[in-house]
Write an enzyme that holds these catalytic residues in place. Sequence first.
Site, PDB file in Angstrom:
ATOM      1  CB  SER B  38      -0.925   0.009   1.209  1.00 16.43           C
ATOM      2  OG  SER B  38      -0.144  -0.026   2.384  1.00 16.43           O
ATOM      3  CE  LYS B  87      -2.746   1.866   4.361  1.00 13.97           C
ATOM      4  NZ  LYS B  87      -1.831   0.745   4.561  1.00 13.97           N
TER       5      LYS B  87
END
Lengths: 169, 180
Positions: B38, B87
């Site tokens: 990701s 993230k």
Amino acid sequence: MSRFVRRLAGAPWRAIVEGAISRAVVVFCGVTVIDERVVSLTYPRGPSMLPAINIMGDLVVADKLSARYGWVSPGDVVQFVSPEDPRKTVIKRVLGMEGDAVTYLVDPANSDVSKTVVVPKGHIWVQGDNIHNSTDSRQFGPLPYGLVNGKICCRILPLKRFGLIDSKQ
Amino acid sequence: MGTGIQIWSTAKTLATGAIIGLTISDRYLTIVTTKGDSMHPTLTAADSFFRGDVVFAERGCLDKYKFSRGDVVIFKCPSDHNKDFVKRLIALPGEWIRIPVSQEIIKVPEGHCWVEGDNADRSWDSRSFGPIPLGLIKGRVTHIIWPPSKMGRVERKWPEDSAICSVYLQVNQPKGQLKP
């Protein structure tokens, strides 16, 4: 006098000081690790958990192991990082775990209207015992379990209220 | 008898090392192995022996919870406290953002932040689970330390090619009117 001073001067000061400092560092680290991961003491403030916990003056024990491993169930009092301000720690009672349906009074001071909510995965529903004066899941919604960092198991002070915190349903 | 004392002494040294190591890891700096795509290309899985990039994550930011837009953070997954995600922090508390898919404009609530992965297609992030409480953040990634080809600082990057097109700051915005 001068013999005493000579003995003082002859003592291995450097070794003594180094030994003391290194012991102090290890003790400090040990206390930090225990406080973070095993048990810690905390002074809750505020009226939201009356009558179980007083507005101030109570010293309670927070069990960190239980929180880390998820050994928490409805009725337990938990300590968590506030979702509204991460610098604040909040103490409330767990009313529902993930998957539970929780029914609560929307506005207890003014009406009887109640709402039912299903607690999502990984979250819990927390409410203060004193629902008239508590900011909890009724305002900020279900709480992600990751914010929980302790289970309040018992009270140490004041001495006349020493003992386990009741786990009521 | 001699061996007993040696074992005890080794045990004491190990325990002391562990205690000091844990304290440093909890309060200052820790080493984390990342997995998943990701955050490609910033952090990539399957690049090395460890199945992902190994990074330094600093804990000093947890003292005052002061973060900047573009920081790469590690946080506990809101639906599973045993899983950690890495993230990039896109918006801070009180900021307005436009959600890519629905084009809806929302304000990030107090005490929360909006996080997205650099690789938008393969990232499960705030676009799915909404803004996350800052209290779930466990550290800020500062450097990649393995593999050697990727060693270096992890920069605070503004994701130009991510799906977020713009961020509106709350200051100077009269209520009800948002300038594009």
